[in-house]
Scaffold this active site. Structure first.
Site, PDB file in Angstrom:
ATOM      1  N   ARG A 116     -54.987 -10.194 -22.364  1.00  0.00           N
ATOM      2  CA  ARG A 116     -55.682  -9.924 -21.327  1.00  0.00           C
ATOM      3  C   ARG A 116     -55.001 -10.727 -20.029  1.00  0.00           C
ATOM      4  NH1 ARG A 116     -61.505 -12.065 -22.064  1.00  0.00           N
ATOM      5  NH2 ARG A 116     -61.205 -10.951 -24.006  1.00  0.00           N
ATOM      6  N   ARG A 136     -61.608 -13.029 -14.517  1.00  0.00           N
ATOM      7  CA  ARG A 136     -62.191 -13.735 -13.441  1.00  0.00           C
ATOM      8  C   ARG A 136     -61.522 -15.155 -12.782  1.00  0.00           C
ATOM      9  NH1 ARG A 136     -67.741 -14.740 -16.361  1.00  0.00           N
ATOM     10  NH2 ARG A 136     -66.731 -14.636 -18.335  1.00  0.00           N
ATOM     11  N   ARG A 188     -65.375  -7.223  -8.795  1.00  0.00           N
ATOM     12  CA  ARG A 188     -66.644  -7.156  -9.793  1.00  0.00           C
ATOM     13  C   ARG A 188     -67.970  -7.382  -8.859  1.00  0.00           C
ATOM     14  NH1 ARG A 188     -69.620 -10.204 -13.268  1.00  0.00           N
ATOM     15  NH2 ARG A 188     -69.127 -10.340 -15.372  1.00  0.00           N
ATOM     16  N   ASP A 248     -62.228  -2.337 -22.248  1.00  0.00           N
ATOM     17  CA  ASP A 248     -62.583  -3.212 -23.240  1.00  0.00           C
ATOM     18  C   ASP A 248     -62.569  -2.461 -24.695  1.00  0.00           C
ATOM     19  OD1 ASP A 248     -63.540  -6.070 -23.115  1.00  0.00           O
ATOM     20  OD2 ASP A 248     -64.836  -5.080 -24.637  1.00  0.00           O
ATOM     21  N   TYR A 275     -68.337  -6.795 -34.095  1.00  0.00           N
ATOM     22  CA  TYR A 275     -69.131  -6.537 -33.095  1.00  0.00           C
ATOM     23  C   TYR A 275     -70.166  -5.792 -33.373  1.00  0.00           C
ATOM     24  CZ  TYR A 275     -65.935  -9.210 -29.870  1.00  0.00           C
ATOM     25  OH  TYR A 275     -65.185 -10.086 -29.472  1.00  0.00           O
TER      26      TYR A 275
HETATM   27  O1  1CP Z   1     -55.971  -7.604 -18.488  1.00  0.00           O
HETATM   28  C1  1CP Z   1     -57.124  -6.946 -18.659  1.00  0.00           C
HETATM   29  O2  1CP Z   1     -57.914  -7.286 -18.192  1.00  0.00           O
HETATM   30  C2  1CP Z   1     -57.000  -6.037 -19.992  1.00  0.00           C
HETATM   31  C3  1CP Z   1     -58.038  -5.513 -20.209  1.00  0.00           C
HETATM   32  C4  1CP Z   1     -59.285  -6.229 -21.369  1.00  0.00           C
HETATM   33  C5  1CP Z   1     -58.530  -6.276 -22.771  1.00  0.00           C
HETATM   34  C6  1CP Z   1     -57.317  -5.889 -23.439  1.00  0.00           C
HETATM   35  C7  1CP Z   1     -60.327  -6.563 -21.232  1.00  0.00           C
HETATM   36  C8  1CP Z   1     -61.151  -6.848 -19.869  1.00  0.00           C
HETATM   37  N1  1CP Z   1     -60.817  -6.875 -22.467  1.00  0.00           N
HETATM   38  C9  1CP Z   1     -59.698  -6.753 -23.407  1.00  0.00           C
HETATM   39  C10 1CP Z   1     -59.769  -6.845 -24.636  1.00  0.00           C
HETATM   40  C11 1CP Z   1     -60.934  -7.391 -25.639  1.00  0.00           C
HETATM   41  N2  1CP Z   1     -62.175  -7.357 -25.204  1.00  0.00           N
HETATM   42  C12 1CP Z   1     -60.754  -8.004 -26.891  1.00  0.00           C
HETATM   43  C13 1CP Z   1     -59.276  -7.979 -27.497  1.00  0.00           C
HETATM   44  C14 1CP Z   1     -58.535  -9.288 -26.995  1.00  0.00           C
HETATM   45  C15 1CP Z   1     -59.019 -10.724 -27.217  1.00  0.00           C
HETATM   46  O3  1CP Z   1     -58.829 -11.016 -28.374  1.00  0.00           O
HETATM   47  O4  1CP Z   1     -59.247 -11.062 -26.496  1.00  0.00           O
HETATM   48  C16 1CP Z   1     -61.782  -8.447 -27.089  1.00  0.00           C
HETATM   49  C17 1CP Z   1     -61.958  -9.284 -28.491  1.00  0.00           C
HETATM   50  C18 1CP Z   1     -62.857  -8.160 -26.284  1.00  0.00           C
HETATM   51  C19 1CP Z   1     -64.351  -8.392 -26.217  1.00  0.00           C
HETATM   52  C20 1CP Z   1     -64.617  -8.891 -24.889  1.00  0.00           C
HETATM   53  N3  1CP Z   1     -64.964  -8.110 -23.960  1.00  0.00           N
HETATM   54  C21 1CP Z   1     -64.837 -10.289 -24.775  1.00  0.00           C
HETATM   55  C22 1CP Z   1     -64.603 -11.472 -25.801  1.00  0.00           C
HETATM   56  C23 1CP Z   1     -65.841 -12.141 -26.282  1.00  0.00           C
HETATM   57  C24 1CP Z   1     -65.760 -12.660 -27.588  1.00  0.00           C
HETATM   58  O5  1CP Z   1     -66.264 -12.092 -28.490  1.00  0.00           O
HETATM   59  O6  1CP Z   1     -65.044 -13.668 -27.514  1.00  0.00           O
HETATM   60  C25 1CP Z   1     -65.223 -10.596 -23.521  1.00  0.00           C
HETATM   61  C26 1CP Z   1     -65.471 -11.866 -22.697  1.00  0.00           C
HETATM   62  C27 1CP Z   1     -65.244  -9.227 -22.916  1.00  0.00           C
HETATM   63  C28 1CP Z   1     -65.453  -8.968 -21.512  1.00  0.00           C
HETATM   64  C29 1CP Z   1     -64.234  -8.592 -20.661  1.00  0.00           C
HETATM   65  N4  1CP Z   1     -63.137  -7.852 -21.003  1.00  0.00           N
HETATM   66  C30 1CP Z   1     -62.311  -7.730 -20.261  1.00  0.00           C
HETATM   67  C31 1CP Z   1     -62.630  -8.625 -19.148  1.00  0.00           C
HETATM   68  C32 1CP Z   1     -61.732  -9.029 -18.142  1.00  0.00           C
HETATM   69  C33 1CP Z   1     -63.736  -9.300 -19.650  1.00  0.00           C
HETATM   70  C34 1CP Z   1     -64.356 -10.752 -18.796  1.00  0.00           C
HETATM   71  C35 1CP Z   1     -65.604  -9.462 -17.925  1.00  0.00           C
HETATM   72  C36 1CP Z   1     -66.206 -10.345 -16.834  1.00  0.00           C
HETATM   73  O7  1CP Z   1     -66.998 -11.397 -16.959  1.00  0.00           O
HETATM   74  O8  1CP Z   1     -65.688 -10.014 -15.502  1.00  0.00           O
END
Ligand code: 1CP
Length: 338
Positions: free
Chosen positions: A2, A6, A15, A52, A129
């Site tokens: 990722r 933020r 956002r 996501d 999840y």
């Molecule tokens: O560069 C990028 O932004 C790529 C897009 C991306 C990807 C590849 C996002 C955006 N999420 C993911 C993958 C993802 N999402 C994974 C696998 C990779 C990893 O292990 O990090 C997982 C487990 C998630 C689930 C998820 N979605 C989480 C993790 C929560 C946890 O269980 O620890 C979170 C915080 C999200 C929300 C999310 N997804 C992406 C972003 C930028 C965010 C934060 C959203 C925000 O608050 O604006």
């Protein structure tokens, strides 16, 4: 890994205007814009589509909300046969059409030299999840279902694999150059449980997407199942910072590209220290072929963008200095043709 999010002020601005994270994901223009932000700011060699791993669960009929500061919540967790049988096998081109549209927009706007990555959660991580209803470190409900109702767990894993496979295919058709399969939570399993409960559905995913695009498999804390992961047949393995990268390249480099693995927490250090650590990592790799420099997990929201810039700059200098790459060729991102 990722790379949007933020920690970038330009992300925060989009956002705010969009009203929330899911709204950004579902709007192809906004998703495309946010995908391109780190490419513009840092000049990385690959973009990963802004989406996501949990959106396919929503497409399968599970309510999904992102609460400020709490991460993802799925208010209707799957803990019995009735709920699992009601789960719809989504059709990504219809139910996740906005992901395809965002990929098309990004591909059209991206320098042809920059790779575009699509991605998916692996069945086990999605099951975590779906069964827990959100993030869980202990995965108590997952373990209960695995050990008490292994047949039901397998039914769920198969349904998830169906959607993962069609979503990867859909992303390839929509312009993704490579595909990342995130099995973030499978590293929690002991090797035997990994083989029994996570591997079968994942093997289906790799078998049924073979030849489509290069596929990378990532597992957080998955150092104990690297041999097993390579045997599934991915073209690349993304490893976290706990893995000995040179040793991993020596063992697996002939069969897969190895991506990694600077600890994202190192980006909390001053830029000079980030540069020093990045250079040390590249020196340890010593130009072994098949290495894709990247972080070992996603960028933390507390990270100063200057630290990311220091990482990318050092990578570029390292690429110039390394005999494995012609000068001027970049090594960050997710290409693995070298
Ligand atoms: O560069 C990028 O932004 C790529 C897009 C991306 C990807 C590849 C996002 C955006 N999420 C993911 C993958 C993802 N999402 C994974 C696998 C990779 C990893 O292990 O990090 C997982 C487990 C998630 C689930 C998820 N979605 C989480 C993790 C929560 C946890 O269980 O620890 C979170 C915080 C999200 C929300 C999310 N997804 C992406 C972003 C930028 C965010 C934060 C959203 C925000 O608050 O604006």
């Amino acid at each position: 890994m990722r790379q949007a999010g933020r920690y970038l002020p330009e992300y925060q601005e989009v956002r705010r205007k969009a009203g929330g994270f899911l709204e950004m994901c579902r709007d192809p223009e906004l998703a495309a814009e946010v995908t391109l932000q780190p490419v513009r700011r840092f000049g990385v060699d690959a973009a990963i589509i802004f989406s996501d791993i949990l959106l396919p669960l929503q497409a399968m009929g599970m309510p999904l909300v992102f609460e400020e500061g709490r991460g993802p919540v799925l208010p209707g967790p799957l803990r019995d046969e009735r709920r699992i049988s009601k789960l719809k096998v989504a059709e990504p081109s219809v139910d996740l059409g906005y992901v395809g549209e965002a990929l098309r927009l990004v591909r059209a706007r991206l320098d042809p030299q920059v790779a575009l990555l699509g991605f998916c959660g692996a069945p086990f991580t999605l099951a975590c999840y779906a069964i827990e209803g959100g993030t869980s470190r202990t995965q108590v409900h997952v373990r209960r279902m695995m050990y008490h109702q292994p047949e039901l767990f397998a039914v769920l894993m198969d349904k998830l694999a169906d959607v993962v496979i069609s979503h990867l295919r859909f992303q390839a058709e929509s312009g993704a150059d490579a595909l990342v399969v995130f099995d973030t939570w499978a590293g929690q399993l002991a090797r035997d449980d990994w083989r029994r409960f996570a591997a079968p559905a994942l093997q289906r995913v790799f078998d049924e997407t073979a030849g489509l695009r290069p596929r990378l498999l990532f597992t957080l804390d998955g150092g104990h199942v690297l041999d097993e992961q390579v045997a599934l047949g991915p073209e690349g393995l993304a490893v976290d910072w706990r893995v000995d990268l040179p040793a991993c390249l020596d063992r697996h480099g002939g069969r897969v590209a190895v991506q990694g693995n600077l600890d994202p927490a190192v980006l909390l250090a001053p830029p000079e220290e980030v540069a020093r650590r990045t250079a040390a990592l590249l020196a340890a790799v010593g130009g072994r072929p098949g290495h894709v420099l990247a972080l070992g997990h996603g960028v933390m929201k507390e990270t100063d963008p200057e630290a990311v810039a220091a990482f990318v700059e050092t990578a570029r200098e390292g690429a110039g200095a390394s005999s494995a790459q012609p000068p001027g060729r970049r090594t960050t991102g997710a290409r693995h043709d070298g």
